[in-house]
Design a protein around this motif. Structure first.
Motif, short mmCIF file in Angstrom:
data_model
loop_
_atom_site.label_atom_id
_atom_site.label_comp_id
_atom_site.label_asym_id
_atom_site.label_seq_id
_atom_site.Cartn_x
_atom_site.Cartn_y
_atom_site.Cartn_z
N LEU A 22 0.82 -1.20 0.00
CA LEU A 22 0.00 0.00 0.00
C LEU A 22 0.86 1.26 0.00
O LEU A 22 0.62 2.19 -0.79
N CYS A 23 1.86 1.30 0.88
CA CYS A 23 2.69 2.50 1.00
C CYS A 23 3.55 2.72 -0.24
O CYS A 23 3.68 3.86 -0.73
N MET A 24 4.13 1.65 -0.76
CA MET A 24 4.95 1.79 -1.97
C MET A 24 4.08 2.22 -3.14
O MET A 24 4.46 3.09 -3.94
N GLY A 25 2.91 1.61 -3.27
CA GLY A 25 2.02 1.99 -4.36
C GLY A 25 1.59 3.44 -4.26
O GLY A 25 1.58 4.18 -5.26
N TYR A 26 1.26 3.88 -3.04
CA TYR A 26 0.85 5.27 -2.85
C TYR A 26 2.00 6.22 -3.17
O TYR A 26 1.82 7.22 -3.90
N GLY A 27 3.19 5.92 -2.64
CA GLY A 27 4.34 6.80 -2.89
C GLY A 27 4.73 6.86 -4.35
O GLY A 27 4.99 7.94 -4.91
N PHE B 129 7.69 -0.71 -13.00
CA PHE B 129 8.49 -0.05 -11.98
C PHE B 129 7.88 -0.24 -10.60
O PHE B 129 8.58 -0.60 -9.63
N ALA B 130 6.57 0.00 -10.49
CA ALA B 130 5.90 -0.14 -9.19
C ALA B 130 5.96 -1.58 -8.71
O ALA B 130 6.22 -1.85 -7.53
N GLY C 60 3.54 -6.71 -4.79
CA GLY C 60 3.62 -5.87 -5.97
C GLY C 60 2.30 -5.66 -6.68
O GLY C 60 2.03 -4.58 -7.22
N PHE C 61 1.43 -6.70 -6.69
CA PHE C 61 0.13 -6.55 -7.34
C PHE C 61 -0.66 -5.41 -6.70
O PHE C 61 -1.26 -4.57 -7.39
N LEU C 62 -0.65 -5.36 -5.39
CA LEU C 62 -1.37 -4.31 -4.68
C LEU C 62 -0.77 -2.94 -5.00
O LEU C 62 -1.50 -1.97 -5.22
N ALA C 63 0.56 -2.87 -5.04
CA ALA C 63 1.24 -1.61 -5.31
C ALA C 63 0.92 -1.08 -6.71
O ALA C 63 0.74 0.13 -6.90
N VAL C 64 0.83 -1.96 -7.69
CA VAL C 64 0.55 -1.53 -9.06
C VAL C 64 -0.82 -0.86 -9.15
O VAL C 64 -0.97 0.21 -9.74
N PHE C 65 -1.82 -1.49 -8.57
CA PHE C 65 -3.16 -0.92 -8.63
C PHE C 65 -3.25 0.40 -7.89
O PHE C 65 -3.85 1.37 -8.38
#
Length: 424
Positions: free
Chosen positions: A209-214, A247-248, A259-264
């Motif tokens: 979540l945090c990586m995806g948001y950032g 990249f995400a 990573g799946f969560l971060a991409v979305f």
């Protein structure tokens, strides 16, 4: 030279697939068929050719390739799903999504795992793997029931719920797949469960979540808010969407998150960095075209596997009953339970609950788990997954167009009674 002839044949076949990617969706727009059905049928037919038959291989022969290819399709699809959502995230505005994620998916995992244990006689680890692999709504094959392109306004509750659920539940299924893998170990106990709870369930989700948001915020700033001469949006290149997705995903996986969560989440951040910018359409178009092409290639291969590699060789009556109950009972029941008490009309609840489509996510999770741990009878697991995906492609593909046309017609009626469908 035979090799040169085969190479040319492959190029011709690839060209045909690309042309199908562009033409078939337009041809079938009003038909009770879907692009995935055409792809599977085409694969089953193409691999009857003697020259192509050697390329139809069982997933167990190339497990890493199957995992990586399905992973790539899901990553690109998640970026496309996030880029098309107009609605801002909120507790109330996304209420249906939270219900589906927090209630429907765990119930689906439990129901499917219980069915696998009772009907198929598998152990706890295998039952949990089957349940968690078959629980997520697939973002790839569910594109026909998703919202429209950015800013088009095609965001009814049913389409929005299925799009947002598909975008998030692939990442949220991962902890349970990891738990199934951990259960195969001989020393699994309280300590191992605590480690799973803290790391796999809490930490990796937070990192995702945090990586995806950032990443989404950073890419949104670089794309839309730098001084005009440096804005990435000035390039007009849609492949920025593909770069953002990879990249995400890669950065989050390296950081130990999902990573799946971060991409979305990153896609949502990029989408809402400048909601009305015309470049949003270019990003979405490229992501959608890439996703469709990758999906078609995978499903053509899947059709060849189903018909010519013995992928369904382990089927028996119990697996057929299990598949039927999974698709027709487990997901619809879990979906309807999760939506109980919500204010949406009953027919929208039916559509949301029924169209929990299974596809590339199921293939990825099963391939991932089998590459990480030793589960009994992997050929049987592939037969279960393949039949479930195949039935989902056929059943949901045939019913999606008339169901959504029916729902749209019903919603358009003035003073529609939520409990009474329109006359057809």
């Amino acid at each position: 030279m035979p090799d040169a002839t085969l190479y040319i044949q492959i190029l011709a076949g690839l060209g045909a697939i690309i042309l199908m990617t562009a033409w078939v969706p337009m041809i079938m727009r009003k038909m009770p068929l879907s692009l995935p059905i055409v792809c599977v049928v085409a694969g089953a037919a193409l691999f009857t050719l003697p020259a192509l038959r050697p390329f139809a291989v069982h997933p167990l022969q190339h497990p890493i390739a199957v995992e990586r290819l399905s992973e790539l399709v899901v990553v690109v699809s998640l970026m496309g799903a996030g880029l098309k959502i107009d609605r801002l995230i909120g507790l109330h505005s996304w209420a249906l999504t939270w219900r589906l994620l927090a209630i429907a998916m765990p119930i689906t995992i439990l129901l499917v795992a219980a069915l696998a244990s009772s009907l198929l006689g598998v152990g706890l680890a295998t039952a949990l793997l089957i349940g968690s692999s078959l629980a997520p709504t697939d973002p790839v094959l569910a594109s026909d029931v998703q919202v429209g392109a950015p800013g088009e306004g095609e965001e009814g509750e049913a389409r929005f719920a299925l799009t947002s659920e598909a975008g998030l539940n692939d990442g949220l299924a991962f902890p349970f797949v990891n738990l199934a893998i951990a259960l195969t170990g001989l020393s699994f106990g309280i300590e191992a469960f605590g480690r799973w709870l803290l790391i796999d369930l809490i930490w990796k989700l937070l990192v995702g979540l945090c990586m995806g948001y950032g990443i989404g915020r950073a890419l949104g700033y670089l794309t839309f808010h730098l001084p005009n001469v440096a804005k990435l949006s000035r390039t007009g290149d849609g492949f920025v969407a593909l770069g953002a997705a990879l990249f995400a995903y890669g950065l989050t996986q390296l950081a130990g998150g999902y990573g799946f969560l971060a991409v979305f989440v990153a896609a949502l951040g990029l989408r809402h960095a400048s909601r009305d910018h015309s470049y949003q359409h270019r990003l979405h178009e490229f992501a959608e075209e890439t996703e469709r092409l990758l999906m078609m290639m995978m499903l053509v291969l899947f059709g060849g596997m189903v018909m010519h590699t013995g992928l369904l060789a382990r089927l028996d009556a119990r697996i057929i009953v299990f598949t039927s109950l999974t698709i027709l009972v487990a997901r619809p029941l879990a979906g309807f339970i999760s939506l109980s008490g919500s204010q949406i009309p009953r027919w929208e609840k039916v559509v949301i609950s029924f169209f929990g489509i299974r596809g590339m996510g199921t293939i990825y999770y099963l391939a991932f788990a089998l590459n990480q741990a030793d589960f009994p009878d992997p050929a049987k697991l592939w037969s279960i997954a393949a039949l479930t995906v195949l039935v989902s492609i056929l059943l949901h593909g045939v019913t999606v167009t008339p169901a959504l046309q029916f729902l749209d017609k019903w919603q358009a009626r003035p003073n529609t009674d939520a409990g009474r469908p329109p006359s057809m």
